[in-house]
Design a protein around this motif. Structure first.
Motif, PDB file in Angstrom:
ATOM      1  N   ARG A 161      17.715  47.292 -11.701  1.00 40.52           N
ATOM      2  CA  ARG A 161      17.754  47.120 -10.244  1.00 40.52           C
ATOM      3  C   ARG A 161      17.119  45.801  -9.834  1.00 40.52           C
ATOM      4  O   ARG A 161      17.595  45.136  -8.932  1.00 40.52           O
ATOM      5  CB  ARG A 161      17.029  48.288  -9.558  1.00 40.52           C
ATOM      6  CG  ARG A 161      17.945  49.465  -9.327  1.00 40.52           C
ATOM      7  CD  ARG A 161      17.245  50.572  -8.597  1.00 40.52           C
ATOM      8  NE  ARG A 161      16.730  51.474  -9.628  1.00 40.52           N
ATOM      9  CZ  ARG A 161      15.511  51.963  -9.665  1.00 40.52           C
ATOM     10  NH1 ARG A 161      14.649  51.670  -8.730  1.00 40.52           N
ATOM     11  NH2 ARG A 161      15.122  52.760 -10.622  1.00 40.52           N
TER      12      ARG A 161
ATOM     13  N   GLN B 181      18.989  42.778  -7.847  1.00 43.08           N
ATOM     14  CA  GLN B 181      18.483  42.238  -6.587  1.00 43.08           C
ATOM     15  C   GLN B 181      18.347  40.724  -6.669  1.00 43.08           C
ATOM     16  O   GLN B 181      18.732  40.006  -5.751  1.00 43.08           O
ATOM     17  CB  GLN B 181      17.135  42.880  -6.261  1.00 43.08           C
ATOM     18  CG  GLN B 181      16.594  42.481  -4.913  1.00 43.08           C
ATOM     19  CD  GLN B 181      15.275  43.161  -4.605  1.00 43.08           C
ATOM     20  OE1 GLN B 181      14.599  43.659  -5.497  1.00 43.08           O
ATOM     21  NE2 GLN B 181      14.917  43.181  -3.355  1.00 43.08           N
ATOM     22  N   ASN B 182      17.809  40.230  -7.790  1.00 38.48           N
ATOM     23  CA  ASN B 182      17.668  38.780  -7.949  1.00 38.48           C
ATOM     24  C   ASN B 182      19.027  38.096  -8.023  1.00 38.48           C
ATOM     25  O   ASN B 182      19.210  37.004  -7.481  1.00 38.48           O
ATOM     26  CB  ASN B 182      16.852  38.457  -9.200  1.00 38.48           C
ATOM     27  CG  ASN B 182      15.388  38.788  -9.023  1.00 38.48           C
ATOM     28  OD1 ASN B 182      14.885  38.844  -7.919  1.00 38.48           O
ATOM     29  ND2 ASN B 182      14.712  39.023 -10.124  1.00 38.48           N
TER      30      ASN B 182
ATOM     31  N   ASP C 237      21.823  39.199  -6.631  1.00 39.66           N
ATOM     32  CA  ASP C 237      22.367  39.218  -5.275  1.00 39.66           C
ATOM     33  C   ASP C 237      21.753  38.115  -4.423  1.00 39.66           C
ATOM     34  O   ASP C 237      22.455  37.434  -3.678  1.00 39.66           O
ATOM     35  CB  ASP C 237      22.121  40.574  -4.610  1.00 39.66           C
ATOM     36  CG  ASP C 237      22.943  41.680  -5.224  1.00 39.66           C
ATOM     37  OD1 ASP C 237      23.925  41.367  -5.932  1.00 39.66           O
ATOM     38  OD2 ASP C 237      22.615  42.856  -5.000  1.00 39.66           O
ATOM     39  N   ARG C 238      20.463  37.921  -4.540  1.00 42.69           N
ATOM     40  CA  ARG C 238      19.805  36.851  -3.779  1.00 42.69           C
ATOM     41  C   ARG C 238      20.324  35.483  -4.193  1.00 42.69           C
ATOM     42  O   ARG C 238      20.539  34.610  -3.353  1.00 42.69           O
ATOM     43  CB  ARG C 238      18.294  36.912  -3.984  1.00 42.69           C
ATOM     44  CG  ARG C 238      17.637  38.037  -3.261  1.00 42.69           C
ATOM     45  CD  ARG C 238      16.160  38.020  -3.476  1.00 42.69           C
ATOM     46  NE  ARG C 238      15.529  39.153  -2.798  1.00 42.69           N
ATOM     47  CZ  ARG C 238      14.283  39.484  -2.956  1.00 42.69           C
ATOM     48  NH1 ARG C 238      13.497  38.781  -3.747  1.00 42.69           N
ATOM     49  NH2 ARG C 238      13.780  40.520  -2.309  1.00 42.69           N
TER      50      ARG C 238
END
Length: 64
Positions: A17, A21-22, A24-25
């Motif tokens: 996860r 998240q990284n 996606d950023r």
């Protein structure tokens, strides 16, 4: 044995996860850079004197 596998799967799940998240950023950052680059390129093409005037204004204000 089952509890050890369960613990390992939870550990790797949280890492996954965090990587998602990284990632996606990073995609948002890359997208933002591309959009801003396209806007600057369009401004340079459509209004050739605009950026020159802006930079000259900055240079005038930065001189002491």
């Amino acid at each position: 044995m089952d509890s050890e596998q369960n613990l390992n799967s939870k550990k790797h799940g949280s890492e996954r996860r965090m990587l998602d998240q990284n990632t996606d950023r990073m995609y948002w950052v890359i997208g933002a850079v591309l959009v801003v680059g396209a806007m600057i390129a369009l401004a340079v093409k459509e209004y050739p004197g605009l950026l020159t005037a802006v930079f000259d204004g900055f240079r005038a204000k930065l001189k002491f």
